[in-house]
Scaffold this active site. Structure first.
Site, PDB file in Angstrom:
ATOM      1  N   GLY A  13      60.766 -31.271 -28.012  1.00 44.54           N
ATOM      2  CA  GLY A  13      60.422 -31.813 -29.330  1.00 44.54           C
ATOM      3  C   GLY A  13      61.127 -31.050 -30.441  1.00 44.54           C
ATOM      4  N   PHE A  14      60.832 -31.439 -31.649  1.00 42.89           N
ATOM      5  CA  PHE A  14      61.469 -30.812 -32.815  1.00 42.89           C
ATOM      6  C   PHE A  14      61.146 -29.312 -32.869  1.00 42.89           C
ATOM      7  CE2 PHE A  14      59.894 -29.947 -37.307  1.00 42.89           C
ATOM      8  CZ  PHE A  14      61.057 -29.315 -37.716  1.00 42.89           C
ATOM      9  N   ASP A  34      58.184 -31.571 -20.515  1.00 49.46           N
ATOM     10  CA  ASP A  34      58.204 -32.561 -21.592  1.00 49.46           C
ATOM     11  C   ASP A  34      58.442 -33.931 -20.977  1.00 49.46           C
ATOM     12  OD1 ASP A  34      59.042 -34.150 -23.942  1.00 49.46           O
ATOM     13  OD2 ASP A  34      59.133 -32.207 -24.953  1.00 49.46           O
ATOM     14  N   GLY A  39      59.610 -36.206 -27.721  1.00 48.32           N
ATOM     15  CA  GLY A  39      60.754 -35.282 -27.652  1.00 48.32           C
ATOM     16  C   GLY A  39      62.012 -36.036 -27.241  1.00 48.32           C
ATOM     17  N   LEU A  79      52.778 -27.144 -26.899  1.00 50.27           N
ATOM     18  CA  LEU A  79      53.193 -27.889 -28.089  1.00 50.27           C
ATOM     19  C   LEU A  79      53.176 -29.398 -27.863  1.00 50.27           C
ATOM     20  CD1 LEU A  79      54.687 -24.978 -28.557  1.00 50.27           C
ATOM     21  CD2 LEU A  79      56.028 -26.269 -30.189  1.00 50.27           C
ATOM     22  N   TYR A 152      43.242 -37.943 -35.363  1.00 53.13           N
ATOM     23  CA  TYR A 152      44.190 -36.883 -35.001  1.00 53.13           C
ATOM     24  C   TYR A 152      43.603 -35.520 -35.364  1.00 53.13           C
ATOM     25  CZ  TYR A 152      48.541 -34.154 -35.203  1.00 53.13           C
ATOM     26  OH  TYR A 152      49.517 -33.208 -35.034  1.00 53.13           O
ATOM     27  N   LYS A 156      42.570 -32.612 -32.651  1.00 52.96           N
ATOM     28  CA  LYS A 156      43.153 -31.270 -32.733  1.00 52.96           C
ATOM     29  C   LYS A 156      42.055 -30.217 -32.952  1.00 52.96           C
ATOM     30  CE  LYS A 156      47.670 -31.500 -32.379  1.00 52.96           C
ATOM     31  NZ  LYS A 156      48.399 -30.703 -31.396  1.00 52.96           N
TER      32      LYS A 156
END
Ligand code: UDP
Length: 330
Positions: A13-14, A34, A39, A79, A152, A156
């Protein structure tokens, strides 16, 4: 703490790909897991020949895979997650299910094999709180469940509760990092993030799409600064069992951000104001202001962002105009 072999879920991913690069540069051995859902292979393809790098294209919720991998590693960065307000609004079921389920699997396996784990959370957890700056121990103000955005934030927050529960019950070293708006190379506007969207629009001479009246404010932090914090936090044992904010305190309204991008890109673009309802559908909630309190990060790891917003915009505009010219600087 001494780590040699590290797993990064969401490593393509970023943020993950920058973390992996930085870890490899410091001599660690890194395995990424991943499934390339958000990603991209192109984020990490340049690392393929590095003997210290392994990529496993699979879901981070694959229990059998984690059973095999986690025992051979010293630290896990988790992540892998649904990202971006747009994606979350469009795929609410996947968002809630996948976030909590994946974190549960990762934590169970880390607990079974007694491996320290960094859980990346988000400033969304603060919800609609208006008491800025946001410090880690303050109350969160959740929005209505009928507004999908908060799913979301709640998922989280539940990740954080579960990680902390593992810390309290079995002393599992969990490091929870709440990331505020993070920006930099490789971030895509595809999932709604504002800065890559504005840069793309400006470079293409299109109008910049400011949602609402543009008076809402954010603080944008360079991914390079965030990575430094992510690497340092688990090296400090007393951070285990704590939540730590990482983000910038340089505030900008979204309207000002659009103006800065237009100016720095030297674009002829104009600003187009789009009602939230048109951008995200009915019943969307945005927050007006979101500033991190950084005392914990400063005290625990002496962390402060080094890049200004203008630095970041300059880098992104340059990179977008000359895609290969600046890669070596990152
Ligand atoms: N935004 C905008 N235009 C866009 C994308 C986003 O004006 O094309 C706004 C969005 O409504 C929010 C801010 O920019 O107020 C930051 O949005 P982003 O999705 O990047 O992050 P977050 O909402 O999670 O802070």
């Amino acid at each position: 703490m001494n780590f040699q072999n590290i797993v990064v879920t969401g490593g393509a991913g970023f943020i993950g790909s920058h973390l992996v690069e930085a870890l490899l540069k410091r001599g660690y051995h890194v395995t990424i897991i991943d499934d390339l859902s958000t990603g991209k292979w192109s984020n990490i393809s340049h690392l393929e020949d590095n003997p210290n790098f392994r990529a496993i294209i699979a879901s981070a919720a694959d229990t059998q895979l984690l059973e095999k991998e986690i025992p051979n590693h010293d630290l896990v960065y988790h992540l892998a997650s649904a990202v971006g307000v747009k994606l979350i609004i469009e795929q609410p079921v996947k968002t809630v299910e996948s976030i909590f389920h994946t974190t549960d699997v990762v934590l169970k396996l880390c607990s079974r094999y007694r491996k320290p784990v960094v859980i990346t959370s988000t400033s969304e957890v603060y919800g609609k709180s208006t008491t800025v700056p946001f410090s880690e121990e303050m109350d969160v103000v959740m929005g209505a469940t009928e507004k999908r955005r908060w799913a979301y934030a709640c998922a989280k927050a539940l990740d954080e509760f579960l990680a902390l529960a593992h810390f309290y019950e079995t002393n599992l070293p969990v490091f929870i990092v709440r990331l505020f708006n993070t920006v930099g190379p490789r971030q895509t506007g595809q999932y709604g993030m504002v800065l890559p969207t504005f840069v793309e629009q400006a470079v293409n001479g299109k109008s910049l799409t400011v949602y609402g009246d543009g008076k809402q404010k954010r603080c944008f932090c360079s991914v390079h600064d965030v990575i430094e914090g992510l690497i340092q936090l688990p090296l400090v044992p007393k951070v285990a069992g704590k939540v730590v904010n990482l983000g910038s305190q340089e505030e900008v309204s979204i309207e000002q951000l659009a103006q800065r991008v237009i100016e720095i890109a030297g674009a002829n673009s104009t600003i187009e104001y789009i009602p939230y309802e048109q951008a995200y559908g009915a019943g969307f909630d945005d927050m007006q202001q979101r500033i991190p309190d950084l005392k914990r990060a400063q005290t625990l790891i002496n962390w402060n962002p080094q890049y200004s917003l203008d630095d970041i915009i300059h880098q992104l505009v340059q990179l977008r105009k000359h895609p290969t010219s600046m890669l070596k600087h990152y």
